[in-house]
Design a protein around this motif. Structure first.
Motif, PDB file in Angstrom:
ATOM      1  N   VAL A  73       0.955  -1.341  -0.074  1.00  0.00           N
ATOM      2  CA  VAL A  73       0.110   0.009  -0.035  1.00  0.00           C
ATOM      3  C   VAL A  73       0.829   1.334  -0.134  1.00  0.00           C
ATOM      4  CG1 VAL A  73      -1.832  -1.236   1.223  1.00  0.00           C
ATOM      5  CG2 VAL A  73      -0.132   0.120   2.473  1.00  0.00           C
ATOM      6  N   SER A  74       0.288   2.309  -0.427  1.00  0.00           N
ATOM      7  CA  SER A  74       0.781   3.715  -0.319  1.00  0.00           C
ATOM      8  C   SER A  74       1.044   3.877   1.131  1.00  0.00           C
ATOM      9  CB  SER A  74       0.211   4.516  -1.145  1.00  0.00           C
ATOM     10  OG  SER A  74      -1.147   4.582  -0.989  1.00  0.00           O
ATOM     11  N   ALA A  75       2.050   4.580   1.705  1.00  0.00           N
ATOM     12  CA  ALA A  75       2.333   4.971   2.955  1.00  0.00           C
ATOM     13  C   ALA A  75       1.252   5.913   3.235  1.00  0.00           C
ATOM     14  CB  ALA A  75       3.852   5.414   3.262  1.00  0.00           C
ATOM     15  N   ILE A  76       0.914   6.962   2.529  1.00  0.00           N
ATOM     16  CA  ILE A  76      -0.141   7.952   2.676  1.00  0.00           C
ATOM     17  C   ILE A  76      -1.473   7.292   1.916  1.00  0.00           C
ATOM     18  CG2 ILE A  76      -1.142  10.068   2.143  1.00  0.00           C
ATOM     19  CD1 ILE A  76       1.952  11.110   2.472  1.00  0.00           C
ATOM     20  N   THR A  77      -2.286   6.880   2.784  1.00  0.00           N
ATOM     21  CA  THR A  77      -3.594   6.257   2.093  1.00  0.00           C
ATOM     22  C   THR A  77      -4.758   6.997   2.443  1.00  0.00           C
ATOM     23  OG1 THR A  77      -2.742   3.976   2.469  1.00  0.00           O
ATOM     24  CG2 THR A  77      -5.217   4.156   2.705  1.00  0.00           C
ATOM     25  N   PHE A  78      -5.628   7.204   1.601  1.00  0.00           N
ATOM     26  CA  PHE A  78      -6.819   8.074   1.284  1.00  0.00           C
ATOM     27  C   PHE A  78      -7.774   7.385   2.301  1.00  0.00           C
ATOM     28  CE2 PHE A  78     -10.871   9.597  -0.112  1.00  0.00           C
ATOM     29  CZ  PHE A  78     -10.736  10.898  -0.609  1.00  0.00           C
ATOM     30  N   GLY A  79      -8.191   8.197   3.322  1.00  0.00           N
ATOM     31  CA  GLY A  79      -9.311   7.841   4.428  1.00  0.00           C
ATOM     32  C   GLY A  79     -10.709   8.461   3.816  1.00  0.00           C
ATOM     33  N   ALA A  80     -11.398   7.486   3.650  1.00  0.00           N
ATOM     34  CA  ALA A  80     -12.893   7.937   3.116  1.00  0.00           C
ATOM     35  C   ALA A  80     -14.014   8.096   3.978  1.00  0.00           C
ATOM     36  CB  ALA A  80     -13.124   6.862   1.897  1.00  0.00           C
ATOM     37  N   TRP A  81     -13.600   8.309   5.131  1.00  0.00           N
ATOM     38  CA  TRP A  81     -14.879   8.485   6.089  1.00  0.00           C
ATOM     39  C   TRP A  81     -15.568   9.843   5.738  1.00  0.00           C
ATOM     40  CZ3 TRP A  81     -14.246   8.625  12.388  1.00  0.00           C
ATOM     41  CH2 TRP A  81     -15.981   8.807  12.771  1.00  0.00           C
ATOM     42  N   ALA A  82     -14.760  10.972   5.545  1.00  0.00           N
ATOM     43  CA  ALA A  82     -15.373  12.133   5.496  1.00  0.00           C
ATOM     44  C   ALA A  82     -16.416  12.152   4.166  1.00  0.00           C
ATOM     45  CB  ALA A  82     -14.437  13.336   5.311  1.00  0.00           C
ATOM     46  N   TYR A  89      -4.778   9.434  -6.723  1.00  0.00           N
ATOM     47  CA  TYR A  89      -4.039   8.440  -7.458  1.00  0.00           C
ATOM     48  C   TYR A  89      -3.177   8.899  -8.425  1.00  0.00           C
ATOM     49  CZ  TYR A  89      -3.311   4.431 -11.007  1.00  0.00           C
ATOM     50  OH  TYR A  89      -2.786   3.655 -11.681  1.00  0.00           O
ATOM     51  N   ASP A  90      -3.500  10.113  -8.953  1.00  0.00           N
ATOM     52  CA  ASP A  90      -2.560  10.692 -10.044  1.00  0.00           C
ATOM     53  C   ASP A  90      -1.297  11.195  -9.277  1.00  0.00           C
ATOM     54  OD1 ASP A  90      -4.053  10.511 -12.028  1.00  0.00           O
ATOM     55  OD2 ASP A  90      -5.280  12.528 -11.974  1.00  0.00           O
ATOM     56  N   ASN A  91      -1.371  11.161  -7.894  1.00  0.00           N
ATOM     57  CA  ASN A  91      -0.110  11.748  -7.123  1.00  0.00           C
ATOM     58  C   ASN A  91       0.392  10.717  -6.326  1.00  0.00           C
ATOM     59  OD1 ASN A  91       0.448  15.100  -7.437  1.00  0.00           O
ATOM     60  ND2 ASN A  91      -2.010  14.403  -7.579  1.00  0.00           N
ATOM     61  N   GLY A  92       0.185   9.485  -6.784  1.00  0.00           N
ATOM     62  CA  GLY A  92       0.855   8.406  -6.009  1.00  0.00           C
ATOM     63  C   GLY A  92       0.181   7.736  -5.032  1.00  0.00           C
ATOM     64  N   VAL A  93      -0.970   7.894  -4.626  1.00  0.00           N
ATOM     65  CA  VAL A  93      -1.783   7.210  -3.565  1.00  0.00           C
ATOM     66  C   VAL A  93      -2.402   6.219  -4.175  1.00  0.00           C
ATOM     67  CG1 VAL A  93      -3.513   7.464  -2.081  1.00  0.00           C
ATOM     68  CG2 VAL A  93      -2.120   9.429  -1.975  1.00  0.00           C
ATOM     69  N   THR A  94      -2.172   4.909  -3.920  1.00  0.00           N
ATOM     70  CA  THR A  94      -2.880   3.674  -4.371  1.00  0.00           C
ATOM     71  C   THR A  94      -3.755   3.247  -3.496  1.00  0.00           C
ATOM     72  OG1 THR A  94      -1.053   2.420  -3.958  1.00  0.00           O
ATOM     73  CG2 THR A  94      -0.855   3.537  -6.161  1.00  0.00           C
ATOM     74  N   SER A  95      -3.845   3.392  -2.323  1.00  0.00           N
ATOM     75  CA  SER A  95      -4.806   2.615  -1.447  1.00  0.00           C
ATOM     76  C   SER A  95      -5.784   3.712  -0.796  1.00  0.00           C
ATOM     77  CB  SER A  95      -3.858   2.336  -0.406  1.00  0.00           C
ATOM     78  OG  SER A  95      -2.595   1.763  -0.619  1.00  0.00           O
ATOM     79  N   PHE A  96      -6.852   2.904  -0.728  1.00  0.00           N
ATOM     80  CA  PHE A  96      -8.280   3.615  -0.282  1.00  0.00           C
ATOM     81  C   PHE A  96      -8.816   2.953   1.063  1.00  0.00           C
ATOM     82  CE2 PHE A  96      -7.289   4.620  -4.502  1.00  0.00           C
ATOM     83  CZ  PHE A  96      -6.994   6.121  -4.577  1.00  0.00           C
ATOM     84  N   ASP A  97      -8.998   3.609   2.069  1.00  0.00           N
ATOM     85  CA  ASP A  97      -9.810   2.824   2.838  1.00  0.00           C
ATOM     86  C   ASP A  97     -10.951   3.435   3.308  1.00  0.00           C
ATOM     87  OD1 ASP A  97      -9.008   1.491   6.062  1.00  0.00           O
ATOM     88  OD2 ASP A  97     -10.225   3.204   6.537  1.00  0.00           O
ATOM     89  N   THR A  98     -12.214   2.590   3.522  1.00  0.00           N
ATOM     90  CA  THR A  98     -13.490   3.006   3.529  1.00  0.00           C
ATOM     91  C   THR A  98     -14.099   1.923   4.740  1.00  0.00           C
ATOM     92  OG1 THR A  98     -15.454   3.263   2.484  1.00  0.00           O
ATOM     93  CG2 THR A  98     -14.118   1.549   1.393  1.00  0.00           C
ATOM     94  N   ALA A  99     -15.303   2.088   4.760  1.00  0.00           N
ATOM     95  CA  ALA A  99     -16.058   1.233   5.290  1.00  0.00           C
ATOM     96  C   ALA A  99     -17.641   1.345   5.233  1.00  0.00           C
ATOM     97  CB  ALA A  99     -15.997   1.406   7.034  1.00  0.00           C
ATOM     98  N   PRO A 100     -18.384   0.277   5.418  1.00  0.00           N
ATOM     99  CA  PRO A 100     -20.082   0.280   5.201  1.00  0.00           C
ATOM    100  C   PRO A 100     -20.475   1.422   5.961  1.00  0.00           C
ATOM    101  CG  PRO A 100     -19.140  -2.098   5.359  1.00  0.00           C
ATOM    102  CD  PRO A 100     -18.263  -1.170   5.701  1.00  0.00           C
ATOM    103  N   ALA A 101     -19.947   1.486   7.344  1.00  0.00           N
ATOM    104  CA  ALA A 101     -20.770   2.449   8.186  1.00  0.00           C
ATOM    105  C   ALA A 101     -20.468   3.996   7.578  1.00  0.00           C
ATOM    106  CB  ALA A 101     -19.891   2.532   9.279  1.00  0.00           C
ATOM    107  N   TYR A 102     -19.555   4.185   6.916  1.00  0.00           N
ATOM    108  CA  TYR A 102     -19.271   5.621   6.470  1.00  0.00           C
ATOM    109  C   TYR A 102     -20.506   6.036   5.548  1.00  0.00           C
ATOM    110  CZ  TYR A 102     -14.544   4.556   8.515  1.00  0.00           C
ATOM    111  OH  TYR A 102     -13.445   4.171   8.957  1.00  0.00           O
TER     112      TYR A 102
END
Length: 333
Positions: free
Chosen positions: A13-22, A44-57
Motif C-alpha cells: 500500500v501507499s504510505a499515505i492512504t486515502f481515508g474515506a470517512w469524510a 491516485y494521480d499523485n501516487g496514492v494507490t490505497s483507499f480505506d473505507t467502511a460500510p458505516a461511512y
C-alpha cells in the motif's frame, strides 16, 4: 510516494492512504460527490494507490463513491481497504451507540461480527465497491458477544475463496490480536495515532514490530487540530464529536498551537505546510506503516499526497520529539 507491505501479506500500500470517512458524510458533513470523485482520482494521480473505507461511512455511500471512482483506474493498480462488524441494519451483537443517517433518520449502531454476518457484509461490500476482491478486510470494532475465533474463521474462509487478500483489525489490543492470530495471520491493526495521542507506543507498537504486523494510523492530524487552523473559541457544528473532546478545549488548542508555532519554521524550510510536516513525521515513526488522511476535494488530496515528499532527517525528528516532550495537555478533572 513510498509503498509498504502490510505485515507478512502480499498487499503493498501507499504510505499515505486515502481515508474515506469524510466523503461518506456520516458524522462528518460529507462532500459533494463530484468533489469526492475528483479527490480520489487526484490522489491516485499523485501516487496514492490505497483507499480505506467502511460500510458505516454513510451507510454504504463512501464505498459506493470509492467504487465509482475506481472504475476509471485499473483494479490491479489500487488497493481497497474496507471493514465489517458495524451494523445499523440489524439489531444483533453489542449495542454501540445511537446515531442518525445522512438523511437525519435515527439509526442504532451495533458491533456484530458473527460468522454469517461477516460473510454477508463481504458480499455487500464487494457489490458496493464494484469489485470481486478486497485487498484488506478489517473488523471495525471488537464485538464482545462473538468469540474472536469465530469471526476469524469467516476471514479464513473468505481468503480461501479469494474474496479478500488479507485480514486485518481495527481498534484491537495486543491481546485481541493474539486471539485472532490463533486462526488467521493478521496483516494490520488500524488504530488512532498522532503527535498528541501516542498511547499505542506502550504495548501495541512493540507487539506489532515483534510479530511483523502493520500499523495503519488513523486521525494523524488529530481531526484537524494539528493543522494549526483551529483556534481557541472555535464553534463546532451540531453533532460534531470534537465538541467537548479533551483535545479541543481552548486551553489545549492554545498549547498545541504554541507547539505548532515552534515547528513551523522547519515546515517552511522544506516548503511544506504544517499538515504535511505532521503527516511526514507520522509515517517516519517506528512501527507506523500507513497514515490515513482524508480529503473532500482534489486540492486537499494533492496536498496530502505531497507530504510523502517531505523527508525528515533524524535530527529533525529529534527536534520535533523534543518539542513534543515539552507539550503538556490539560487532562479533564
Amino acid at each position: 510516494m513510498e509503498y509498504r507491505i502490510l505485515g507478512t501479506s502480499d498487499v503493498k500500500v501507499s504510505a499515505i492512504t486515502f481515508g474515506a470517512w469524510a466523503i461518506g458524510g456520516w458524522m462528518w458533513g460529507g462532500a459533494e460527490r463530484k468533489d469526492a470523485l475528483e479527490a480520489i482520482l487526484a490522489s491516485y494521480d499523485n501516487g496514492v494507490t490505497s483507499f480505506d473505507t467502511a460500510p458505516a461511512y454513510g451507510q454504504g455511500l463512501s464505498e459506493e463513491i470509492i467504487g465509482e471512482a475506481l472504475q476509471q483506474i485499473p483494479r490491479d493498480k489500487v488497493q481497497i481497504l474496507t471493514k465489517y462488524g458495524l451494523r445499523w441494519d440489524v439489531k444483533k451483537g453489542e449495542f454501540f451507540f445511537n446515531s442518525t443517517d445522512n438523511a437525519g433518520n435515527p439509526i442504532d449502531m451495533y458491533r456484530y461480527a458473527g460468522k454469517e454476518s461477516v460473510i454477508e457484509e463481504c458480499e455487500n461490500c464487494l457489490r458496493r465497491l464494484g469489485t470481486d476482491y478486497i485487498d484488506l478486510f478489517q473488523i471495525h470494532w471488537s464485538d464482545k458477544t462473538t468469540p474472536i475465533e469465530e469471526t476469524m474463521e469467516a476471514i479464513a474462509l473468505l481468503q480461501q475463496q479469494g474474496k479478500i487478500k488479507a485480514g486485518g483489525v481495527c481498534n484491537y489490543t495486543a491481546d485481541e490480536m493474539k486471539a485472532a492470530e490463533k486462526v488467521v495471520s493478521l496483516a494490520a491493526n488500524q488504530v488512532p495515532y498522532s503527535m498528541v495521542l501516542r498511547d499505542i507506543e506502550k504495548e501495541l507498537v512493540p507487539y506489532t514490530r515483534q510479530h511483523n504486523k502493520a500499523i495503519i494510523a488513523y486521525s494523524p492530524l488529530q481531526r484537524g487540530l494539528l493543522t494549526g487552523k483551529i483556534k481557541p473559541g472555535h464553534v463546532f457544528n451540531d453533532g460534531d464529536t470534537r465538541a467537548g473532546n479533551r483535545f479541543y478545549t481552548d486551553e489545549n488548542i492554545s498549547r498545541i498551537n504554541a507547539f505548532l508555532s515552534g515547528i513551523k519554521p522547519l515546515a517552511e524550510s522544506k516548503g511544506a505546510t504544517l499538515a504535511q510536516l505532521v503527516i511526514a513525521w507520522t509515517i517516519q515513526q517506528p512501527g507506523i506503516t500507513v497514515a490515513l488522511v482524508g480529503a473532500r476535494n482534489a486540492e486537499q488530496a494533492i496536498q496530502n499526497a505531497k507530504a510523502a515528499e517531505v523527508v525528515l532527517k533524524p535530527e529533525e525528528i529529534m527536534f520535533i520529539n523534543d518539542r513534543l516532550a515539552q507539550l503538556e495537555l490539560v487532562k479533564p478533572s
